[in-house]
Design an enzyme around this catalytic site. Structure first.
Site, PDB file in Angstrom:
ATOM      1  N   ASP A   1      -1.176   6.841   6.452  1.00  0.00           N
ATOM      2  CA  ASP A   1      -2.235   5.918   6.067  1.00  0.00           C
ATOM      3  C   ASP A   1      -2.381   4.933   7.222  1.00  0.00           C
ATOM      4  O   ASP A   1      -1.532   4.065   7.417  1.00  0.00           O
ATOM      5  CB  ASP A   1      -1.839   5.196   4.775  1.00  0.00           C
ATOM      6  CG  ASP A   1      -2.815   4.065   4.423  1.00  0.00           C
ATOM      7  OD1 ASP A   1      -3.817   3.892   5.136  1.00  0.00           O
ATOM      8  OD2 ASP A   1      -2.550   3.365   3.421  1.00  0.00           O
TER       9      ASP A   1
ATOM     10  N   TRP B   1       0.825  -1.215   0.000  1.00  0.00           N
ATOM     11  CA  TRP B   1       0.000   0.000   0.000  1.00  0.00           C
ATOM     12  C   TRP B   1       0.855   1.260   0.000  1.00  0.00           C
ATOM     13  O   TRP B   1       0.490   2.254  -0.616  1.00  0.00           O
ATOM     14  CB  TRP B   1      -0.994  -0.020   1.169  1.00  0.00           C
ATOM     15  CG  TRP B   1      -1.925  -1.193   1.043  1.00  0.00           C
ATOM     16  CD1 TRP B   1      -1.907  -2.344   1.775  1.00  0.00           C
ATOM     17  CD2 TRP B   1      -2.959  -1.354   0.067  1.00  0.00           C
ATOM     18  NE1 TRP B   1      -2.882  -3.203   1.328  1.00  0.00           N
ATOM     19  CE2 TRP B   1      -3.536  -2.625   0.296  1.00  0.00           C
ATOM     20  CE3 TRP B   1      -3.476  -0.555  -0.964  1.00  0.00           C
ATOM     21  CZ2 TRP B   1      -4.599  -3.116  -0.484  1.00  0.00           C
ATOM     22  CZ3 TRP B   1      -4.524  -1.038  -1.736  1.00  0.00           C
ATOM     23  CH2 TRP B   1      -5.075  -2.298  -1.495  1.00  0.00           C
TER      24      TRP B   1
ATOM     25  N   LYS C   1     -11.796  -1.739   8.113  1.00  0.00           N
ATOM     26  CA  LYS C   1     -11.074  -2.718   8.929  1.00  0.00           C
ATOM     27  C   LYS C   1     -11.433  -2.554  10.403  1.00  0.00           C
ATOM     28  O   LYS C   1     -11.977  -3.449  11.012  1.00  0.00           O
ATOM     29  CB  LYS C   1      -9.570  -2.591   8.708  1.00  0.00           C
ATOM     30  CG  LYS C   1      -9.225  -2.902   7.253  1.00  0.00           C
ATOM     31  CD  LYS C   1      -7.861  -2.448   6.873  1.00  0.00           C
ATOM     32  CE  LYS C   1      -7.687  -2.426   5.373  1.00  0.00           C
ATOM     33  NZ  LYS C   1      -7.990  -3.697   4.705  1.00  0.00           N
TER      34      LYS C   1
HETATM   35  N1  PMP Z   1      -3.940   1.252   2.820  1.00  0.00           N
HETATM   36  C1  PMP Z   1      -3.893   0.122   3.555  1.00  0.00           C
HETATM   37  C2  PMP Z   1      -2.865   0.007   4.645  1.00  0.00           C
HETATM   38  C3  PMP Z   1      -4.800  -0.912   3.293  1.00  0.00           C
HETATM   39  O1  PMP Z   1      -4.759  -2.035   4.009  1.00  0.00           O
HETATM   40  C4  PMP Z   1      -5.754  -0.750   2.270  1.00  0.00           C
HETATM   41  C5  PMP Z   1      -6.803  -1.784   1.958  1.00  0.00           C
HETATM   42  N2  PMP Z   1      -6.530  -3.067   2.192  1.00  0.00           N
HETATM   43  C6  PMP Z   1      -5.727   0.422   1.513  1.00  0.00           C
HETATM   44  C7  PMP Z   1      -4.836   1.405   1.841  1.00  0.00           C
HETATM   45  C8  PMP Z   1      -6.688   0.649   0.386  1.00  0.00           C
HETATM   46  O2  PMP Z   1      -7.886   1.001   0.951  1.00  0.00           O
HETATM   47  P1  PMP Z   1      -9.206   1.234   0.094  1.00  0.00           P
HETATM   48  O3  PMP Z   1      -9.640  -0.109  -0.382  1.00  0.00           O
HETATM   49  O4  PMP Z   1     -10.125   1.837   1.128  1.00  0.00           O
HETATM   50  O5  PMP Z   1      -8.890   2.166  -0.999  1.00  0.00           O
END
Ligand code: PMP
Length: 360
Positions: free
Chosen positions: A172, A101, A196
């Site tokens: 994030d 990510w 989450k």
């Molecule tokens: N950042 C992290 C640390 C994640 O775990 C995730 C999703 N698994 C995301 C960003 C992406 O999130 P979204 O699906 O809400 O765009």
């Protein structure tokens, strides 16, 4: 079929009292005569819900008066570009590369300016996060530092907040927000997808320092400007009303439990139990450096891809769901967010011992 223990990485387990309230609210919210899914985002009842949600998150994250809480569309992934689009503007920022990510956030930021990446654990399969020394001194003119506080795929987590001097801090926190007390006032922008630890999919919570607004690009499309959402209280357009309602209920559940100290204690106990079981056995192995271990996403393996696969299926049949590692890395992963009860982890640990006896 009755409910099982859900170890899925997200959308993930939610607190049972919240699910019960949501179930009733779908039919009728309070005595409004209409259900949550049918309610106008401009109604007085919803105005109260979103304001209460804002206040609870503000309190839980220990934000200050210059910080606002926004509820936005597009998930954390939209924040990957919204942050640099608003605030990088051809300048320079530092990104720490600690997982899938983070790498995606870096890719987006590269469109908007110069991105320095002083630390990456990509070559060792993202098995650790940096120490403060490994981040090192920031280049002259660095606007901000972006990091991913918990790496959902690899199963690593920062156990400190990086020091960034004059550069503001962007985080994030999608997979560890509200899992432990945090001094949110240290951040310029702290964002997370709700799915989450906070609620259902479809809303991102963004804690934004309002004094940054004057540095934002004024020439962006309306929906992509932070200023729009601050001015309109996250209701420039129709927000995800139901998700915001659930986030408010989850925040209330946390406050009723005694706040983030209480939640952190529960999370620590669950993680200690699971990591303890992994460490005590010669059959299971953790996948990341012990100092970087995530309290939210516990990654481990038998060391044999076929056996891992057998375990995922057998555990699901025994009532422990969602234990497959991310498709990009394989192995096993137990996501033990706030709403995973201690009994779920204890049950999993007992089942792991049984699996080891029969397959070890
Ligand atoms: N950042 C992290 C640390 C994640 O775990 C995730 C999703 N698994 C995301 C960003 C992406 O999130 P979204 O699906 O809400 O765009």
């Amino acid at each position: 079929m009755s409910r099982v223990f859900n170890f899925s990485p997200g959308p993930a387990v939610l607190p049972e009292p919240v699910l019960q309230q949501a179930k009733e609210a779908v039919w009728e919210y309070g005595d409004t005569g209409i259900g949550m899914l049918e309610m106008s985002h401009r109604s007085p009842a919803f105005a109260e819900i979103i304001e209460t949600a804002r206040q609870r998150i503000h309190r839980l994250l220990q934000l200050d008066d210059d910080q606002d809480v926004l509820f936005l569309h597009g998930g954390a992934s939209t924040q990957f570009f919204m942050v640099p689009m608003n605030l990088l503007r051809g300048g320079r920022a530092t990104y720490l590369d600690t997982g899938t990510w983070s790498a995606k956030a870096i890719k987006e930021a590269n469109r908007f300016g110069t991105v320095d990446v002083p630390f990456s654990s990509a070559e060792t399969k993202y098995d650790h996060v940096p120490t403060q020394e490994q981040i090192g001194a920031l280049p002259e003119g660095t606007a901000y530092v972006h990091y991913t506080s918990n790496n959902t795929v690899a199963g690593t987590e920062y156990h400190y907040i990086p020091e960034t001097g004059d550069a503001f801090l962007v985080c994030d926190a999608s997979s560890d927000i509200l899992s432990r007390p945090i001094d949110g006032s240290r951040y310029g922008i702290l964002y997370a997808g709700a799915q989450k630890n906070m609620g259902p999919a479809g809303v991102a919570v963004v804690a934004l320092r309002k004094s940054l607004l004057e540095r934002c690009d004024p020439d962006l499309p309306t929906m992509l400007k932070y200023g729009t959402h601050v001015t309109k209280g996250s209701l420039f357009n129709t927000g995800n009303t139901f998700a915001i309602y659930v986030v408010e209920r989850v925040a209330a559940w946390i406050e009723d439990l005694g706040g983030l100290e209480a939640v952190a204690e529960m999370n620590r106990a669950k993680a200690d139990l699971l990591y303890g079981a992994i460490d005590a056995s010669g059959f299971w192995a953790g996948k990341v450096h012990t100092g970087s271990r995530s309290l939210m996403n516990v990654t481990f393996t038998t060391g044999d891809a076929d056996l891992d696969k057998t375990f995922v299926g057998a555990a699901a049949a025994a009532g422990f769901n969602g234990l497959k590692g991310h498709r990009s890395v394989g192995g096993l992963r137990a996501s033990i967010y706030n709403a995973m009860p201690f009994e779920g982890v204890r049950g999993l640990v007992e089942y792991m011992a049984e699996f080891e006896r029969t397959h070890g």
